[in-house]
Design an enzyme around this catalytic site. Structure first.
Site, PDB file in Angstrom:
ATOM      1  N   GLU A 285     -18.246  59.294  40.235  1.00  0.00           N
ATOM      2  CA  GLU A 285     -17.505  59.359  41.348  1.00  0.00           C
ATOM      3  C   GLU A 285     -16.985  58.013  41.746  1.00  0.00           C
ATOM      4  OE1 GLU A 285     -20.614  59.924  41.063  1.00  0.00           O
ATOM      5  OE2 GLU A 285     -22.090  59.041  42.403  1.00  0.00           O
ATOM      6  N   HIS A 309     -17.351  68.497  42.603  1.00  0.00           N
ATOM      7  CA  HIS A 309     -18.290  67.613  42.980  1.00  0.00           C
ATOM      8  C   HIS A 309     -18.027  66.265  43.080  1.00  0.00           C
ATOM      9  CE1 HIS A 309     -22.854  66.613  42.110  1.00  0.00           C
ATOM     10  NE2 HIS A 309     -22.322  65.415  41.447  1.00  0.00           N
ATOM     11  N   GLU A 310     -17.461  65.562  42.293  1.00  0.00           N
ATOM     12  CA  GLU A 310     -16.998  64.381  42.243  1.00  0.00           C
ATOM     13  C   GLU A 310     -16.173  63.822  43.698  1.00  0.00           C
ATOM     14  OE1 GLU A 310     -18.767  62.584  40.674  1.00  0.00           O
ATOM     15  OE2 GLU A 310     -19.291  64.155  38.949  1.00  0.00           O
ATOM     16  N   HIS A 313     -18.615  63.492  46.394  1.00  0.00           N
ATOM     17  CA  HIS A 313     -19.304  61.927  46.539  1.00  0.00           C
ATOM     18  C   HIS A 313     -18.471  61.185  47.442  1.00  0.00           C
ATOM     19  CE1 HIS A 313     -22.834  62.150  44.115  1.00  0.00           C
ATOM     20  NE2 HIS A 313     -22.089  62.788  42.942  1.00  0.00           N
ATOM     21  N   ASP A 390     -32.478  55.610  34.368  1.00  0.00           N
ATOM     22  CA  ASP A 390     -32.012  56.187  33.495  1.00  0.00           C
ATOM     23  C   ASP A 390     -33.147  57.333  32.835  1.00  0.00           C
ATOM     24  OD1 ASP A 390     -29.373  55.218  33.768  1.00  0.00           O
ATOM     25  OD2 ASP A 390     -29.602  53.561  31.866  1.00  0.00           O
ATOM     26  N   TYR A 398     -30.718  66.761  42.007  1.00  0.00           N
ATOM     27  CA  TYR A 398     -29.485  67.700  42.196  1.00  0.00           C
ATOM     28  C   TYR A 398     -29.852  68.906  42.981  1.00  0.00           C
ATOM     29  CZ  TYR A 398     -26.692  64.490  39.487  1.00  0.00           C
ATOM     30  OH  TYR A 398     -25.805  63.537  38.593  1.00  0.00           O
TER      31      TYR A 398
HETATM   32  N1  BES Z   1     -22.967  60.229  39.796  1.00  0.00           N
HETATM   33  C1  BES Z   1     -23.262  61.168  38.885  1.00  0.00           C
HETATM   34  C2  BES Z   1     -23.270  60.619  37.238  1.00  0.00           C
HETATM   35  C3  BES Z   1     -24.557  59.878  37.323  1.00  0.00           C
HETATM   36  C4  BES Z   1     -25.637  59.836  37.775  1.00  0.00           C
HETATM   37  C5  BES Z   1     -24.338  58.641  36.514  1.00  0.00           C
HETATM   38  C6  BES Z   1     -26.937  58.792  37.696  1.00  0.00           C
HETATM   39  C7  BES Z   1     -25.372  57.698  36.098  1.00  0.00           C
HETATM   40  C8  BES Z   1     -26.625  57.903  36.834  1.00  0.00           C
HETATM   41  C9  BES Z   1     -22.204  62.446  38.904  1.00  0.00           C
HETATM   42  O1  BES Z   1     -21.594  62.610  40.073  1.00  0.00           O
HETATM   43  C10 BES Z   1     -22.729  63.511  38.400  1.00  0.00           C
HETATM   44  O2  BES Z   1     -23.709  63.986  38.958  1.00  0.00           O
HETATM   45  N2  BES Z   1     -22.143  64.028  37.224  1.00  0.00           N
HETATM   46  C11 BES Z   1     -22.752  65.397  36.780  1.00  0.00           C
HETATM   47  C12 BES Z   1     -21.676  66.501  37.185  1.00  0.00           C
HETATM   48  C13 BES Z   1     -22.304  67.823  37.829  1.00  0.00           C
HETATM   49  C14 BES Z   1     -23.502  67.990  38.339  1.00  0.00           C
HETATM   50  C15 BES Z   1     -21.303  68.697  38.305  1.00  0.00           C
HETATM   51  C16 BES Z   1     -22.783  65.380  35.536  1.00  0.00           C
HETATM   52  O3  BES Z   1     -22.433  64.268  34.773  1.00  0.00           O
HETATM   53  O4  BES Z   1     -22.869  65.988  34.561  1.00  0.00           O
HETATM   54 ZN    ZN Z   2     -23.150  63.580  41.450  1.00  0.00          ZN
END
Ligand code: BES
Ligand code: ZN
Length: 627
Positions: A285, A309-310, A313, A390, A398
Site C-alpha cells: 500500500e 485491499h491496498e 490501507h 518478517d 489478517y
Molecule cells: N502491507 C501488506 C504487505 C506487507 C505486510 C508487506 C507486512 C510487508 C510486511 C499488504 O497490504 C498485504 O497485506 N498484502 C497481501 C494482500 C492480500 C491480503 C489481499 C499480500 O501480499 O498477499
Molecule cells: Zn495489507
C-alpha cells in the site's frame, strides 16, 4: 506542512509519549528528538547497484535537554553529517550492527537551544540493502533495461534511508532522484515533474501527508502508464500495461466505495505499479502508488480484490497506523474488514461472506502449520520482543483480526451500527499511530450508551491467546455450497466405480469458487489420490489454468498426493515468480516430501540470488537452512 496535519501530529506524539515509553525492540527510537520531514536527493547507479546522495531530516527537539538524534541504519555507508543551515559538521556514532535490526545511529545535535534542525546526512546505500532489489535486464519483461524496486515494510527502510524506522513516527517527504535517461522513477508520493540533467533525468516527488517510514518506496525501470480513472494511472513495463489497465479498470469504483465507508481519500492520486514477478507480496500500500505482483493479471479481473485491499490501507494503516508491529492487526485486520466491505457493496453481502469463509480457512491452515495452534506468535497481539517482524508475519493479524471485527459488528447490532463507528474511528485517529488499547477505549466511548454489550467479549482469549479465535461467526455460505458439494463428491468417489463427473462441472462456478473448491480439497486428510487428480485434470484442464490462486492450490494438491508429474510445474512456479504467499507453502510441501527435499534445497540454492532479500530470508528458514 498544513496546520491540520501539524496539530494531529502533535497530539499523536503526545499520546505516544504518555502511553508508551517502552523502548521499541525493533527500532533504536528515542522520542526526545523526532523526525518531522525528510528530503531525499539521490543518484541511482545501476552499474554499481548503489544509491548515493543525501537525506536531510527536519527534526524537532521535544525535550529541552535532548542532545541526540537517534536513528536506525542498516548497511548504510555514512559519509558526513551536517547542520544544513549553518554547515556545521555534526559528530555521530554508529553502534554495533544487529543482523536484522541494524545499528543505532546517534547524531550529536549542536549545543544550542533551538527547537528545530535540518540534519543533512550524506550517505550511500549498499548494493545488498535489504530494502531493494536490483534486476538485470534479463530479469525484466522487456529484457533491455535494468529495474530497481523497494519493499520497506516492516523494518527495511533503515537500509535505504537513515530514519526513525518505527511506525510510531510519521513524517512528510520530498525527493529528487536522478536515473539514466531511458528510465522512469516512481515513488510513494505525488509526481512533481522531471528534467534532463547531464547524462540522466531528475524526477521530483512530494508527499505532503505525514506517513511512517515503512511507506517510503521507489521503483525505477522502463515504465509506461495508462489512465484508468480520474486519479489513477496504471504503470508497468510496456509488455503488460494494456493487460493491467483491463485487470484494474474497477479501481475508481473501489475508491469511491472505500470513501463512502471510510471518509475522504486524502492522498490525491491512487496509481498502481505492476512489478516484475519477483515482487514478494501480493500488494503493498505505498501511498499514491500501490505496488502489486503481476500474478494478479488473471485476465478476468478475478484477483482485483487485492487492489481493494491496498486501497483500504489508505485509511487503515496509512492514516491510522499501528504504533508498534505487535498491533499489526490494527493495520491488516481492519484492512481485510474494509476490503470485504467494499466487496460486499460492489458485489453483494453473499460475496463478502464467501470471502470471509475463505479467510477463515486460510487462518485454520496457517494456525495448523504454526505448532498446531500453540505458537505464541498466533496471538492476535503477540509479544515481538527481539523478533524480526518478517519472522512473525502470518495470516493471523489478517484473519483473526478480521474475524474479531466481524464479531464486534454483530455484537453492536450489525453494519448500520458498526459502520458509523468505523468512520468515526478513522476520523479520530487519522495521522496518528495507535495501539489496541486506544482502539478499545474509543470503542467503549463510541458505544457508551450500550457498553454492556461488550461484557461478553473475552478480550484475553481474542488478543492474548494462541490458536483459533474463541468464536466462529456464522457466515452466509450460499456461494460456498456448490464448492463444498463438488469437493465432497470427489472425496467420496470410489475409483473402482464409474466416474460420475463431467467436464462441464465447473462451468457454473466463478474463478473464486474454483479456488475455494481446491482449497477445500487441500484440507482433506488423507490427500486426494494421484488417480483422482489425473482424472480431474483430464476433465477440468486444471493444469492449463492461469489464475495464480487456482494454479497454486492445484500444484499443492499434486504435491500432497506425491504426484511426480507435478514437481516440475511446482519448481517452475516458485522460480518464475516470487510472491511469498505462493512460494513458501510450495517449498515447504516439497521439503516435507522426503524424496523431494534435496531437490527443493537445490532449487533454492540455484535461485536465491534472483529472489528478493525477504523472500530468500524466509524460504531459507522454511527449508531449515538457517535458524
Ligand atoms: N502491507 C501488506 C504487505 C506487507 C505486510 C508487506 C507486512 C510487508 C510486511 C499488504 O497490504 C498485504 O497485506 N498484502 C497481501 C494482500 C492480500 C491480503 C489481499 C499480500 O501480499 O498477499
Ligand atoms: Zn495489507
Amino acid at each position: 506542512m498544513c496546520s491540520q496535519y501539524k496539530n494531529c501530529l502533535r497530539t499523536a506524539l503526545n499520546n505516544q509519549a504518555s502511553l508508551n515509553n517502552k523502548q521499541h525492540e525493533t527500532s533504536f527510537l528515542s522520542k526526545q528528538v523526532v523526525v518531522v520531514s525528510i528530503d531525499l536527493k539521490w543518484d541511482v547507479d545501476f552499474s554499481s547497484k548503489v544509491i548515493s546522495g543525501f537525506a536531510t531530516l527536519t527534526v524537532e527537539r521535544k525535550q529541552d535537554e535532548a542532545q541526540h538524534l537517534i536513528l536506525d541504519a542498516r548497511d548504510l555507508s555514512i559519509k558526513a553529517v551536517r547542520d544544513e543551515e549553518t554547515g556545521q559538521v555534526l559528530q555521530y556514532t554508529l553502534g554495533d550492527p544487529h543482523p536484522n535490526f541494524g545499528s543505532e545511529f546517534k547524531i550529536i545535535l549542536p549545543s544550542d537551544t533551538k527547537k528545530k534542525y535540518k540534519v543533512q546526512i550524506e550517505y550511500e546505500v549498499s548494493p545488498k540493502s535489504s530494502a531493494l532489489q536490483w534486476l538485470d535486464p534479463e530479469q525484466t519483461a522487456g529484457k533491455k533495461h535494468p529495474y530497481l524496486f523497494s519493499q520497506c515494510q516492516a523494518i527495511h527502510c533503515r537500509s535505504l534511508v537513515p530514519c526513525q524506522d518505527t511506525p510510531a513516527v510519521k513524517a512528510t517527504y520530498t525527493a529528487e532522484v536522478k536515473a539514466p535517461s531511458e528510465l522512469v522513477v516512481l515513488m510513494s508520493a505525488l509526481r512533481d515533474g522531471h528534467k534532463e540533467e547531464g547524462n540522466g533525468t531528475v524526477f521530483r516527488f512530494r508527499q505532503p501527508v505525514p506517513m511512517p517510514s515503512y511507506l517510503i518506496a521507489i521503483a525505477v525501470g522502463a515504465l509506461e502508464s495508462r489512465e484508468v480513472g480520474p486519479r489513477t494511472l496504471v504503470w508497468s513495463e510496456k509488455e503488460f500495461v494494456d493487460k493491467a489497465a483491463f485487470e484494474f479498470s474497477e479501481t475508481e469504483t473501489m475508491l469511491k466505495t472505500a470513501e463512502e465507508l471510510c471518509g475522504d481519500y486524502v492522498w490525491s492520486q491512487y496509481d498502481l505499479l505492476i512489478l516484475p514477478p519477483s515482487f514478494p507480496y501480493g500488494g503493498m500500500e505505498n501511498p499514491c502508488l500501490t505496488f502489486v505482483t503481476p500474478t494478479l493479471l488473471a485476465g478476468d479481473r478475478s484477483l482485483a480484490d487485492v487492489v481493494a485491499h491496498e486501497i483500504s490501507h489508505s485509511w487503515t494503516g496509512n492514516l491510522v497506523t499501528n504504533k508498534q508491529w505487535e498491533h499489526f492487526w490494527l493495520n491488516e485486520g481492519f484492512t481485510m474488514f474494509v476490503e470485504r466491505k467494499i466487496a460486499g457493496r460492489m458485489h453483494g453481502e453473499a460475496t463478502r461472506n464467501f470471502s470471509a469463509i475463505g479467510g477463515w480457512k486460510d487462518l485454520r491452515d496457517c494456525i495448523r502449520t504454526r505448532d498446531d495452534g500453540k505458537d505464541p506468535l498466533t496471538c492476535l497481539i503477540p509479544d515481538l520482543t527481539g523478533v524480526d517482524p518478517d519472522d512473525a508475519f502470518s495470516t493471523v493479524p489478517y484473519e483473526k483480526g478480521h474475524t474479531f471485527l466481524w464479531y464486534l459488528e454483530t455484537l453492536v447490532g450489525g453494519p448500520s451500527k458498526f459502520e458509523p463507528f468505523l468512520k468515526a474511528y478513522l476520523d479520530k485517529f487519522k495521522y496518528q499511530s495507535i495501539d489496541s488499547d486506544i482502539f478499545r477505549n474509543f470503542l467503549f466511548e463510541f458505544f457508551a450508551d450500550k457498553k454492556s454489550v461488550f461484557d461478553v467479549v473475552e478480550w484475553d482469549a481474542w488478543w492474548k491467546t494462541p490458536g483459533m479465535p474463541p468464536i466462529k461467526p456464522e457466515f452466509d455460505n450460499s456461494l460456498a455450497v456448490a464448492c463444498t458439494e463438488l469437493c465432497q463428491r470427489w472425496v467420496k468417489w470410489d475409483v473402482a466405480t464409474d466416474c460420475p463427473f463431467k467436464s462441464t462441472d465447473l462451468d457454473t462456478l466463478s474463478a473464486n469458487q474454483v479456488r475455494e473448491f481446491l482449497a477445500l480439497l487441500l484440507e482433506e486428510d488423507p490427500p486426494l489420490s494421484v488417480q483422482k487428480l489425473e482424472k480431474m485434470d483430464d476433465l477440468y484442464s486444471m493444469s492449463e489454468r492461469n489464475n495464480a490462486e487456482i494454479k497454486f492450490r492445484w500444484i499443492r494438491l499434486g504435491l500432497k498426493a506425491h504426484w511426480r508429474d507435478q514437481v516440475d510445474t511446482a519448481v517452475k512456479f516458485v522460480t518464475e515468480q516470487g510472491r511469498m504467499k505462493f512460494v513458501r507453502p510450495i517449498y515447504r510441501d516439497l521439503y516435507n516430501w522426503p524424496e523431494m527435499r534435496n531437490h527443493a534445497i537445490a532449487t533454492y540454492e540455484t535461485n536465491k540470488n534472483s529472489m528478493m532479500h525477504v523472500a530468500a530470508y524466509v524460504v531459507a528458514k522454511d527449508l531449515h537452512l538457517r535458524k
